[in-house]
Scaffold this motif. Structure first.
Motif, PDB file in Angstrom:
ATOM      1  N   LEU A  65      -9.491   0.850   2.686  1.00 14.46           N
ATOM      2  CA  LEU A  65      -8.510  -0.068   1.661  1.00 14.46           C
ATOM      3  C   LEU A  65      -8.873  -1.478   1.462  1.00 14.46           C
ATOM      4  CD1 LEU A  65      -5.492   0.800   3.192  1.00 14.46           C
ATOM      5  CD2 LEU A  65      -6.430   1.943   1.502  1.00 14.46           C
ATOM      6  N   VAL A  82      -9.001   9.036   1.307  1.00 13.10           N
ATOM      7  CA  VAL A  82      -8.985   7.184   1.215  1.00 13.10           C
ATOM      8  C   VAL A  82     -10.026   6.790   2.379  1.00 13.10           C
ATOM      9  CG1 VAL A  82      -8.185   5.163   1.155  1.00 13.10           C
ATOM     10  CG2 VAL A  82      -6.306   7.208   0.402  1.00 13.10           C
ATOM     11  N   LEU A 131      -1.571   4.994  -5.379  1.00  9.57           N
ATOM     12  CA  LEU A 131      -2.212   4.106  -4.451  1.00  9.57           C
ATOM     13  C   LEU A 131      -1.698   2.470  -3.757  1.00  9.57           C
ATOM     14  CD1 LEU A 131      -6.256   4.441  -5.918  1.00  9.57           C
ATOM     15  CD2 LEU A 131      -5.284   6.373  -4.501  1.00  9.57           C
ATOM     16  N   SER A 171      -4.323   6.436  -8.840  1.00  2.74           N
ATOM     17  CA  SER A 171      -6.377   6.457  -8.050  1.00  2.74           C
ATOM     18  C   SER A 171      -6.828   7.479  -9.527  1.00  2.74           C
ATOM     19  CB  SER A 171      -6.391   8.038  -7.302  1.00  2.74           C
ATOM     20  OG  SER A 171      -7.470   8.379  -6.934  1.00  2.74           O
ATOM     21  N   VAL A 195      -9.694  -0.123  -3.569  1.00  5.76           N
ATOM     22  CA  VAL A 195      -9.723   1.269  -2.339  1.00  5.76           C
ATOM     23  C   VAL A 195     -11.079   2.042  -2.915  1.00  5.76           C
ATOM     24  CG1 VAL A 195      -8.842   2.464  -3.815  1.00  5.76           C
ATOM     25  CG2 VAL A 195      -8.609   2.638  -1.563  1.00  5.76           C
ATOM     26  N   TRP A 227       0.811  -1.260   0.118  1.00  4.23           N
ATOM     27  CA  TRP A 227      -0.448   0.291   0.035  1.00  4.23           C
ATOM     28  C   TRP A 227       1.181   0.930  -0.343  1.00  4.23           C
ATOM     29  CZ3 TRP A 227      -4.304   0.252  -1.952  1.00  4.23           C
ATOM     30  CH2 TRP A 227      -5.543  -1.077  -1.191  1.00  4.23           C
TER      31      TRP A 227
END
Length: 441
Positions: free
Chosen positions: A60, A57, A37, A51, A75, A23
Protein backbone atom coordinates in the motif's frame (compact mmCIF):
# COMPACT_ATOMS: atom_id res chain seq x y z
CA UNK A 1 6.46 -11.31 -9.56
CA UNK A 2 5.04 -8.80 -12.03
CA UNK A 3 4.04 -5.59 -10.27
CA UNK A 4 1.45 -3.18 -11.58
CA UNK A 5 1.97 0.12 -9.76
CA UNK A 6 -1.24 2.13 -9.64
CA UNK A 7 -0.83 5.85 -9.09
CA UNK A 8 -3.24 8.37 -7.60
CA UNK A 9 -5.41 9.35 -10.58
CA UNK A 10 -6.25 12.87 -11.67
CA UNK A 11 -9.78 13.01 -10.22
CA UNK A 12 -10.69 16.46 -11.45
CA UNK A 13 -9.35 19.69 -12.88
CA UNK A 14 -7.21 21.59 -10.42
CA UNK A 15 -6.89 18.75 -7.87
CA UNK A 16 -3.25 18.41 -6.83
CA UNK A 17 -3.62 16.05 -3.87
CA UNK A 18 -6.15 13.82 -2.16
CA UNK A 19 -6.59 12.58 1.39
CA UNK A 20 -6.58 8.84 1.94
CA UNK A 21 -9.79 8.30 3.93
CA UNK A 22 -10.02 4.51 4.05
CA UNK A 23 -8.29 1.41 2.74
CA UNK A 24 -10.70 -1.23 1.47
CA UNK A 25 -7.92 -3.81 1.06
CA UNK A 26 -4.66 -4.65 2.78
CA UNK A 27 -1.37 -6.22 1.70
CA UNK A 28 -1.90 -9.85 0.74
CA UNK A 29 -5.53 -9.46 -0.33
CA UNK A 30 -6.63 -10.84 -3.67
CA UNK A 31 -8.48 -8.27 -5.75
CA UNK A 32 -10.53 -8.45 -8.92
CA UNK A 33 -10.48 -5.92 -11.72
CA UNK A 34 -12.70 -2.90 -10.87
CA UNK A 35 -12.85 -3.90 -7.20
CA UNK A 36 -12.66 -0.77 -4.97
CA UNK A 37 -9.24 -0.40 -3.36
CA UNK A 38 -9.48 2.81 -1.37
CA UNK A 39 -11.64 5.83 -0.61
CA UNK A 40 -10.04 9.23 -1.09
CA UNK A 41 -11.39 12.72 -0.51
CA UNK A 42 -11.05 15.85 -2.55
CA UNK A 43 -13.14 19.04 -2.35
CA UNK A 44 -15.30 17.40 0.33
CA UNK A 45 -16.33 14.57 -2.01
CA UNK A 46 -15.44 10.94 -1.26
CA UNK A 47 -14.32 8.93 -4.29
CA UNK A 48 -13.77 5.17 -4.50
CA UNK A 49 -10.66 4.19 -6.47
CA UNK A 50 -11.13 0.86 -8.31
CA UNK A 51 -8.40 -1.59 -9.26
CA UNK A 52 -7.44 -1.52 -12.97
CA UNK A 53 -6.17 -5.12 -12.82
CA UNK A 54 -6.71 -8.40 -11.00
CA UNK A 55 -4.03 -9.78 -8.72
CA UNK A 56 -2.67 -9.76 -5.19
CA UNK A 57 -1.96 -6.55 -3.27
CA UNK A 58 1.79 -6.37 -2.79
CA UNK A 59 2.00 -3.08 -0.90
CA UNK A 60 0.00 0.00 0.00
CA UNK A 61 1.23 3.47 -0.83
CA UNK A 62 0.10 5.36 2.24
CA UNK A 63 -1.71 5.43 5.56
CA UNK A 64 -5.21 6.62 6.38
CA UNK A 65 -5.19 10.39 6.88
CA UNK A 66 -2.14 10.90 4.64
CA UNK A 67 -2.24 13.44 1.81
CA UNK A 68 -1.12 11.91 -1.50
CA UNK A 69 -0.17 13.94 -4.54
CA UNK A 70 -1.77 13.13 -7.87
CA UNK A 71 0.67 10.75 -9.59
CA UNK A 72 2.05 9.31 -6.34
CA UNK A 73 2.00 5.55 -5.81
CA UNK A 74 -1.31 4.37 -4.39
CA UNK A 75 -0.96 0.59 -4.48
CA UNK A 76 1.18 -2.10 -6.09
CA UNK A 77 -0.53 -5.25 -7.35
CA UNK A 78 1.18 -8.53 -8.28
CA UNK A 79 -0.60 -9.57 -11.47
CA UNK A 80 1.65 -12.58 -12.13
CA UNK A 81 0.40 -14.33 -8.99
CA UNK A 82 -3.16 -14.12 -10.33
CA UNK A 83 -2.18 -15.33 -13.79
CA UNK A 84 -0.34 -18.28 -12.31
CA UNK A 85 -3.36 -19.27 -10.25
CA UNK A 86 -1.69 -18.37 -6.99
CA UNK A 87 -4.25 -15.61 -6.42
CA UNK A 88 -7.38 -17.66 -6.93
CA UNK A 89 -7.87 -17.93 -3.19
CA UNK A 90 -6.70 -15.74 -0.34
CA UNK A 91 -3.50 -16.61 1.40
CA UNK A 92 -3.93 -18.53 4.65
CA UNK A 93 -5.11 -16.22 7.38
CA UNK A 94 -5.74 -13.30 5.01
CA UNK A 95 -9.42 -13.11 4.04
CA UNK A 96 -9.88 -11.09 0.87
CA UNK A 97 -11.79 -7.84 1.13
CA UNK A 98 -11.15 -7.07 4.77
CA UNK A 99 -10.68 -3.35 5.38
CA UNK A 100 -7.26 -2.35 6.56
CA UNK A 101 -6.81 -0.88 10.01
CA UNK A 102 -6.93 2.89 9.97
CA UNK A 103 -3.98 3.54 12.27
CA UNK A 104 -0.32 3.83 11.45
CA UNK A 105 1.54 0.56 11.89
CA UNK A 106 -1.29 -1.53 10.43
CA UNK A 107 -1.51 -5.09 11.76
CA UNK A 108 0.22 -7.73 9.68
CA UNK A 109 -0.23 -11.48 9.20
CA UNK A 110 3.49 -12.10 8.98
CA UNK A 111 4.73 -10.46 12.12
CA UNK A 112 3.99 -8.10 14.96
CA UNK A 113 3.61 -4.37 14.27
CA UNK A 114 3.98 -1.34 16.46
CA UNK A 115 1.49 1.43 17.23
CA UNK A 116 2.37 4.29 19.56
CA UNK A 117 5.39 2.29 20.72
CA UNK A 118 3.34 -0.79 21.69
CA UNK A 119 3.97 -4.10 19.93
CA UNK A 120 0.74 -5.54 18.58
CA UNK A 121 0.50 -9.31 18.02
CA UNK A 122 -0.39 -10.34 14.46
CA UNK A 123 -3.18 -12.73 15.50
CA UNK A 124 -5.71 -9.89 15.78
CA UNK A 125 -5.48 -9.37 12.02
CA UNK A 126 -6.49 -12.95 11.26
CA UNK A 127 -9.49 -13.30 13.55
CA UNK A 128 -12.29 -15.10 11.73
CA UNK A 129 -9.90 -16.07 8.92
CA UNK A 130 -10.43 -19.30 7.04
CA UNK A 131 -13.33 -21.76 6.96
CA UNK A 132 -16.85 -20.46 7.48
CA UNK A 133 -15.51 -17.32 9.12
CA UNK A 134 -13.80 -15.96 6.01
CA UNK A 135 -15.59 -13.03 4.41
CA UNK A 136 -15.32 -12.63 0.61
CA UNK A 137 -15.12 -9.15 -0.94
CA UNK A 138 -18.78 -9.25 -2.00
CA UNK A 139 -19.80 -9.63 1.65
CA UNK A 140 -18.20 -6.34 2.69
CA UNK A 141 -20.93 -4.55 4.66
CA UNK A 142 -22.57 -1.48 3.15
CA UNK A 143 -21.74 1.63 5.18
CA UNK A 144 -20.68 5.22 4.61
CA UNK A 145 -17.09 6.28 5.35
CA UNK A 146 -18.23 8.14 8.46
CA UNK A 147 -19.95 5.00 9.78
CA UNK A 148 -16.83 2.94 9.11
CA UNK A 149 -14.71 5.50 10.96
CA UNK A 150 -17.18 5.53 13.84
CA UNK A 151 -17.02 1.72 14.03
CA UNK A 152 -13.21 1.77 14.08
CA UNK A 153 -13.22 4.34 16.88
CA UNK A 154 -15.48 2.05 18.94
CA UNK A 155 -13.55 -1.09 18.03
CA UNK A 156 -16.58 -2.60 16.29
CA UNK A 157 -16.28 -5.08 13.40
CA UNK A 158 -18.89 -3.94 10.86
CA UNK A 159 -19.29 -7.50 9.59
CA UNK A 160 -20.91 -8.40 12.91
CA UNK A 161 -23.39 -5.50 12.89
CA UNK A 162 -26.87 -6.09 11.40
CA UNK A 163 -27.73 -3.13 9.16
CA UNK A 164 -31.14 -1.47 9.41
CA UNK A 165 -30.76 0.74 6.31
CA UNK A 166 -31.72 0.07 2.69
CA UNK A 167 -30.21 -3.16 1.36
CA UNK A 168 -28.80 -3.85 4.82
CA UNK A 169 -26.73 -0.63 4.98
CA UNK A 170 -25.18 -0.16 8.43
CA UNK A 171 -26.02 3.16 10.08
CA UNK A 172 -24.54 5.06 13.01
CA UNK A 173 -27.33 3.92 15.31
CA UNK A 174 -26.66 0.26 14.36
CA UNK A 175 -23.01 0.65 15.38
CA UNK A 176 -23.96 2.42 18.63
CA UNK A 177 -26.54 -0.24 19.49
CA UNK A 178 -24.07 -3.07 18.82
CA UNK A 179 -21.41 -1.38 20.95
CA UNK A 180 -23.92 -0.81 23.77
CA UNK A 181 -25.00 -4.46 23.72
CA UNK A 182 -21.38 -5.58 23.77
CA UNK A 183 -20.64 -3.31 26.74
CA UNK A 184 -23.68 -4.73 28.52
CA UNK A 185 -22.51 -8.29 27.98
CA UNK A 186 -19.00 -7.38 29.18
CA UNK A 187 -20.38 -5.58 32.22
CA UNK A 188 -22.63 -8.51 33.14
CA UNK A 189 -19.74 -10.94 32.80
CA UNK A 190 -17.54 -8.71 34.93
CA UNK A 191 -20.24 -8.46 37.58
CA UNK A 192 -20.60 -12.22 37.71
CA UNK A 193 -16.84 -12.68 38.07
CA UNK A 194 -16.70 -10.15 40.89
CA UNK A 195 -19.48 -11.73 42.95
CA UNK A 196 -17.05 -12.92 45.60
CA UNK A 197 -15.06 -9.69 45.85
CA UNK A 198 -14.49 -7.74 49.06
CA UNK A 199 -17.31 -5.67 50.59
CA UNK A 200 -15.62 -2.39 49.74
CA UNK A 201 -15.76 -3.01 45.98
CA UNK A 202 -19.29 -1.53 45.63
CA UNK A 203 -18.05 1.92 46.60
CA UNK A 204 -15.10 1.67 44.24
CA UNK A 205 -17.32 0.67 41.31
CA UNK A 206 -19.04 4.06 41.38
CA UNK A 207 -15.83 6.01 40.83
CA UNK A 208 -15.70 8.26 37.78
CA UNK A 209 -13.62 7.30 34.76
CA UNK A 210 -10.45 9.17 33.76
CA UNK A 211 -10.46 7.63 30.27
CA UNK A 212 -9.54 9.94 27.40
CA UNK A 213 -10.52 9.18 23.83
CA UNK A 214 -8.14 10.63 21.23
CA UNK A 215 -9.57 10.97 17.72
CA UNK A 216 -7.61 11.76 14.59
CA UNK A 217 -8.92 14.61 12.46
CA UNK A 218 -9.61 12.80 9.19
CA UNK A 219 -11.58 13.13 5.99
CA UNK A 220 -14.35 15.68 5.81
CA UNK A 221 -13.83 16.80 9.42
CA UNK A 222 -10.24 17.79 8.58
CA UNK A 223 -11.36 19.57 5.39
CA UNK A 224 -13.96 21.53 7.36
CA UNK A 225 -11.34 22.48 9.95
CA UNK A 226 -8.87 23.62 7.30
CA UNK A 227 -11.47 25.59 5.31
CA UNK A 228 -12.96 27.42 8.29
CA UNK A 229 -9.55 28.18 9.78
CA UNK A 230 -8.32 29.57 6.47
CA UNK A 231 -11.50 31.62 5.99
CA UNK A 232 -11.27 33.08 9.48
CA UNK A 233 -7.54 33.77 9.13
CA UNK A 234 -7.73 35.48 5.74
CA UNK A 235 -11.14 37.20 5.79
CA UNK A 236 -11.90 40.18 8.04
CA UNK A 237 -15.44 39.16 8.97
CA UNK A 238 -18.18 41.42 10.21
CA UNK A 239 -21.73 40.34 10.97
CA UNK A 240 -25.04 42.13 10.60
CA UNK A 241 -28.19 40.88 12.34
CA UNK A 242 -31.73 42.03 11.55
CA UNK A 243 -35.17 40.94 12.72
CA UNK A 244 -37.73 40.05 10.06
CA UNK A 245 -41.51 39.80 10.51
CA UNK A 246 -42.51 36.71 8.53
CA UNK A 247 -46.16 36.53 9.59
CA UNK A 248 -47.52 37.25 6.10
CA UNK A 249 -44.86 35.09 4.48
CA UNK A 250 -45.77 32.09 6.65
CA UNK A 251 -49.46 32.62 5.89
CA UNK A 252 -48.67 32.66 2.16
CA UNK A 253 -46.49 29.55 2.43
CA UNK A 254 -49.24 27.63 4.26
CA UNK A 255 -51.80 28.71 1.66
CA UNK A 256 -49.57 27.63 -1.24
CA UNK A 257 -48.91 24.27 0.39
CA UNK A 258 -52.61 23.71 1.05
CA UNK A 259 -53.39 24.40 -2.61
CA UNK A 260 -50.41 22.90 -4.45
CA UNK A 261 -48.51 20.49 -2.17
CA UNK A 262 -50.13 17.35 -3.60
CA UNK A 263 -49.19 18.20 -7.17
CA UNK A 264 -46.04 20.31 -6.83
CA UNK A 265 -44.55 19.41 -3.45
CA UNK A 266 -44.37 21.25 -0.16
CA UNK A 267 -42.54 24.54 0.23
CA UNK A 268 -40.24 25.21 3.17
CA UNK A 269 -39.04 28.68 4.14
CA UNK A 270 -35.74 28.33 2.29
CA UNK A 271 -37.02 28.81 -1.31
CA UNK A 272 -38.63 32.11 -0.24
CA UNK A 273 -35.35 33.25 1.33
CA UNK A 274 -33.45 32.31 -1.83
CA UNK A 275 -35.95 34.19 -3.99
CA UNK A 276 -35.55 37.26 -1.78
CA UNK A 277 -31.74 36.99 -2.08
CA UNK A 278 -31.97 36.72 -5.87
CA UNK A 279 -34.02 39.92 -6.06
CA UNK A 280 -31.81 41.74 -3.54
CA UNK A 281 -28.67 40.74 -5.50
CA UNK A 282 -30.05 42.62 -8.51
CA UNK A 283 -29.96 45.78 -6.43
CA UNK A 284 -26.66 44.95 -4.67
CA UNK A 285 -24.63 42.78 -7.07
CA UNK A 286 -21.37 43.19 -5.14
CA UNK A 287 -22.43 40.62 -2.51
CA UNK A 288 -22.77 37.90 -5.16
CA UNK A 289 -19.06 37.60 -5.80
CA UNK A 290 -15.87 35.62 -5.28
CA UNK A 291 -12.67 37.33 -4.19
CA UNK A 292 -9.28 36.08 -5.36
CA UNK A 293 -7.23 37.82 -2.69
CA UNK A 294 -3.92 36.61 -4.13
CA UNK A 295 -4.62 38.19 -7.53
CA UNK A 296 -6.58 41.08 -6.04
CA UNK A 297 -9.59 40.37 -8.30
CA UNK A 298 -13.28 40.38 -7.40
CA UNK A 299 -15.40 38.26 -9.77
CA UNK A 300 -18.94 39.62 -9.64
CA UNK A 301 -21.43 37.05 -10.94
CA UNK A 302 -24.67 37.67 -12.83
CA UNK A 303 -25.93 34.18 -12.00
CA UNK A 304 -26.80 33.30 -8.40
CA UNK A 305 -25.28 29.92 -7.57
CA UNK A 306 -26.44 29.48 -3.98
CA UNK A 307 -24.41 27.30 -1.65
CA UNK A 308 -26.68 25.53 0.83
CA UNK A 309 -24.92 24.59 4.08
CA UNK A 310 -26.11 21.03 4.76
CA UNK A 311 -25.52 18.88 7.83
CA UNK A 312 -24.59 15.26 7.07
CA UNK A 313 -23.39 12.32 9.15
CA UNK A 314 -19.87 12.98 7.92
CA UNK A 315 -19.98 16.72 8.62
CA UNK A 316 -20.91 19.97 6.90
CA UNK A 317 -21.23 19.99 3.11
CA UNK A 318 -22.24 22.88 0.87
CA UNK A 319 -24.00 21.61 -2.28
CA UNK A 320 -24.73 24.29 -4.86
CA UNK A 321 -28.16 25.22 -6.22
CA UNK A 322 -27.21 26.62 -9.59
CA UNK A 323 -29.03 29.48 -11.33
CA UNK A 324 -31.39 30.28 -8.50
CA UNK A 325 -32.35 33.39 -10.46
CA UNK A 326 -33.93 31.22 -13.18
CA UNK A 327 -36.03 29.02 -10.87
CA UNK A 328 -39.49 29.36 -9.34
CA UNK A 329 -40.22 28.39 -5.74
CA UNK A 330 -41.14 24.78 -6.51
CA UNK A 331 -38.14 24.23 -8.78
CA UNK A 332 -35.89 25.50 -6.00
CA UNK A 333 -37.64 23.31 -3.42
CA UNK A 334 -37.21 20.20 -5.57
CA UNK A 335 -33.55 20.91 -6.27
CA UNK A 336 -32.87 21.67 -2.60
CA UNK A 337 -34.37 18.32 -1.62
CA UNK A 338 -32.35 16.48 -4.27
CA UNK A 339 -29.06 18.13 -3.31
CA UNK A 340 -29.61 17.51 0.40
CA UNK A 341 -30.41 13.86 -0.29
CA UNK A 342 -27.29 13.38 -2.42
CA UNK A 343 -25.09 15.10 0.18
CA UNK A 344 -26.45 13.09 3.12
CA UNK A 345 -26.13 9.83 1.19
CA UNK A 346 -22.51 10.63 0.32
CA UNK A 347 -23.27 10.70 -3.41
CA UNK A 348 -22.78 14.42 -4.11
CA UNK A 349 -20.34 14.95 -6.96
CA UNK A 350 -17.46 17.38 -7.00
CA UNK A 351 -19.35 19.61 -9.44
CA UNK A 352 -22.32 19.72 -7.05
CA UNK A 353 -20.07 20.86 -4.21
CA UNK A 354 -18.16 23.68 -5.92
CA UNK A 355 -18.82 26.97 -7.65
CA UNK A 356 -21.18 28.77 -5.26
CA UNK A 357 -21.31 32.58 -5.35
CA UNK A 358 -23.19 33.21 -2.07
CA UNK A 359 -24.09 30.78 0.71
CA UNK A 360 -27.19 30.36 2.87
CA UNK A 361 -26.99 28.57 6.22
CA UNK A 362 -29.86 27.56 8.49
CA UNK A 363 -30.20 25.31 11.51
CA UNK A 364 -33.99 25.18 11.25
CA UNK A 365 -35.69 24.81 14.61
CA UNK A 366 -32.26 24.82 16.28
CA UNK A 367 -31.33 28.11 14.61
CA UNK A 368 -31.21 30.10 17.83
CA UNK A 369 -31.74 33.83 18.18
CA UNK A 370 -28.58 34.96 16.38
CA UNK A 371 -25.35 33.57 14.98
CA UNK A 372 -22.12 34.72 13.33
CA UNK A 373 -21.62 32.38 10.34
CA UNK A 374 -18.18 31.92 8.77
CA UNK A 375 -17.92 32.95 5.12
CA UNK A 376 -17.54 30.16 2.57
CA UNK A 377 -14.27 31.38 1.07
CA UNK A 378 -13.69 32.73 -1.61
CA UNK A 379 -17.23 34.15 -1.44
CA UNK A 380 -17.77 37.50 0.23
CA UNK A 381 -21.15 36.99 1.94
CA UNK A 382 -23.14 34.36 3.80
CA UNK A 383 -26.77 34.71 4.91
CA UNK A 384 -27.76 32.91 8.12
CA UNK A 385 -31.40 32.09 8.86
CA UNK A 386 -32.41 31.78 12.51
CA UNK A 387 -35.50 30.04 13.85
CA UNK A 388 -39.02 31.50 13.65
CA UNK A 389 -40.56 32.44 17.00
CA UNK A 390 -43.88 34.03 17.93
CA UNK A 391 -43.50 37.29 19.85
CA UNK A 392 -45.73 40.07 21.10
CA UNK A 393 -45.36 43.12 18.86
CA UNK A 394 -47.01 46.44 18.20
CA UNK A 395 -48.91 46.11 14.92
CA UNK A 396 -51.51 48.60 13.77
CA UNK A 397 -51.48 50.26 17.17
CA UNK A 398 -52.29 47.05 19.04
CA UNK A 399 -50.23 44.41 20.81
CA UNK A 400 -50.52 41.25 18.73
CA UNK A 401 -48.64 37.97 18.25
CA UNK A 402 -46.31 38.08 15.25
CA UNK A 403 -43.96 35.49 13.76
CA UNK A 404 -40.43 36.81 13.59
CA UNK A 405 -36.96 35.50 12.80
CA UNK A 406 -33.49 36.99 12.56
CA UNK A 407 -31.17 37.07 9.57
CA UNK A 408 -27.60 36.73 10.88
CA UNK A 409 -25.20 37.37 8.02
CA UNK A 410 -21.45 37.83 7.65
CA UNK A 411 -19.50 39.79 5.05
CA UNK A 412 -15.92 40.20 3.85
CA UNK A 413 -15.00 43.73 4.93
CA UNK A 414 -12.30 43.94 2.25
CA UNK A 415 -15.02 43.89 -0.41
CA UNK A 416 -18.27 44.86 1.35
CA UNK A 417 -18.66 48.00 3.43
CA UNK A 418 -20.99 48.02 6.43
CA UNK A 419 -23.50 50.30 4.71
CA UNK A 420 -23.65 48.07 1.64
CA UNK A 421 -24.22 44.99 3.81
CA UNK A 422 -26.99 46.73 5.73
CA UNK A 423 -28.71 47.84 2.53
CA UNK A 424 -28.54 44.32 1.11
CA UNK A 425 -30.07 42.73 4.21
CA UNK A 426 -32.74 45.43 4.41
CA UNK A 427 -33.62 44.64 0.81
CA UNK A 428 -33.94 40.94 1.64
CA UNK A 429 -36.06 41.87 4.64
CA UNK A 430 -38.37 44.04 2.52
CA UNK A 431 -39.11 41.18 0.12
CA UNK A 432 -39.78 38.72 2.95
CA UNK A 433 -42.05 41.09 4.89
CA UNK A 434 -44.09 41.93 1.76
CA UNK A 435 -44.05 38.53 0.03
CA UNK A 436 -46.15 39.69 -2.94
CA UNK A 437 -43.00 41.47 -4.14
CA UNK A 438 -41.29 38.09 -4.52
CA UNK A 439 -43.44 37.45 -7.57
CA UNK A 440 -42.85 40.82 -9.24
CA UNK A 441 -39.93 41.12 -11.63
Amino acid sequence: MSLHVMKVPDIGEGVAEVELVEWLVTAGDTVAEDQPLAIVMTDKANVEIPSPVAGRVARLGGEVGQLLAVGAELVAIDTQAMAAGAGSTPAPGVPSGLGAPSVPGALSTTGASRHDGIEVPPVERVLRAGGAGAVPPAARPLASPSVRRHARELGVDLREVPGSGPEGRVRHEDVDGFAARRRSVTRDAGAAGAAGSAAGSDAASGAGSDAVQTLRMLGLRRRIAEATQEAWRRIPHFSYIEEVDVTELEALREALNARHAAARGRLTLLPFVLRAIVLAVREHPRVNARFDDEAGLVAQHAAVHAGIATHTEAGLLVPVLRHAEARDLWSMAAELARLAGEARAGRASRDELTGSTITVTSLGALGGIASTPVINRPEVAIVGVNRIVERAAIHGGAVVARKTMNLSSSFDHRVIDGMDAARFIQSVRGFLECPALLFVD
